[in-house]
Design a protein around this motif. Structure first.
Motif, PDB file in Angstrom:
ATOM      1  N   THR A  15       0.863  -1.174   0.000  1.00  0.00           N
ATOM      2  CA  THR A  15       0.000   0.000   0.000  1.00  0.00           C
ATOM      3  C   THR A  15       0.900   1.226   0.000  1.00  0.00           C
ATOM      4  O   THR A  15       1.861   1.301   0.766  1.00  0.00           O
ATOM      5  N   HIS A  17       0.941   5.379   0.320  1.00  0.00           N
ATOM      6  CA  HIS A  17       0.190   6.559   0.755  1.00  0.00           C
ATOM      7  C   HIS A  17       0.611   7.752  -0.098  1.00  0.00           C
ATOM      8  O   HIS A  17       1.798   8.040  -0.231  1.00  0.00           O
ATOM      9  N   ASP A  96      -4.685   6.215   0.043  1.00  0.00           N
ATOM     10  CA  ASP A  96      -3.915   4.974   0.074  1.00  0.00           C
ATOM     11  C   ASP A  96      -4.270   4.148  -1.153  1.00  0.00           C
ATOM     12  O   ASP A  96      -5.436   3.824  -1.379  1.00  0.00           O
ATOM     13  N   THR A  98      -3.560   0.557  -3.039  1.00  0.00           N
ATOM     14  CA  THR A  98      -3.078  -0.793  -2.765  1.00  0.00           C
ATOM     15  C   THR A  98      -2.835  -1.530  -4.077  1.00  0.00           C
ATOM     16  O   THR A  98      -3.653  -1.462  -4.995  1.00  0.00           O
TER      17      THR A  98
END
Length: 135
Positions: A15, A17, A96, A98
């Motif tokens: 993930t 950010h 975020d 992923t």
């Protein structure tokens, strides 16, 4: 990439950010200074839900996951995606993204890695596939 590669195996997952500062840095590096990537008022004026991450930034962070897995970017033979949904980067909480990479096919020492790239529970890159030399 030291482990055996089998169809169906999850080979990488992470993930990332993103915040507004990351968008500004990417704009400077790429030369893409479209204000929808840093100004809420412009994004709203054109009907967007907020400031958007650059599509190529999203695409790049997804393939970087594979680069880290294979250990050599020269092993990446082909990469393609379809942009399906935007990544809206909140001014306070960011976003975020992923990435999950699964081996979809192996033929002639080349693996097709299928990427699932999501933001806020929705897929943002469709038909995201990377062909990688595995030997």
């Amino acid at each position: 990439m030291s482990e055996a590669v089998n169809v169906g195996a999850v080979v990488a997952e992470r993930t990332v950010h993103l915040d507004r500062a990351a968008l500004v840095r990417y704009a400077g590096a790429s030369g893409d200074f479209n204000p929808i990537h840093y100004r809420d008022d412009v994004a709203a004026a054109v009907g967007l839900p907020g400031v958007l991450a650059h599509g190529m930034l999203t695409m790049g962070l997804a393939v970087q996951t594979i680069e880290e897995w294979v250990g050599d970017p020269g092993r990446i033979l082909e990469y393609g995606v379809r942009f399906t949904r935007p990544v809206v980067v909140d001014p306070d909480t960011g976003a975020d993204v992923t990435v999950r990479a699964v081996i979809g096919q192996i033929a002639d020492d080349v693996a097709r890695v299928d990427l699932t790239v999501t933001f806020d529970g929705a897929t943002v890159l469709g038909k995201a596939q990377v062909r990688v030399r595995i030997v």
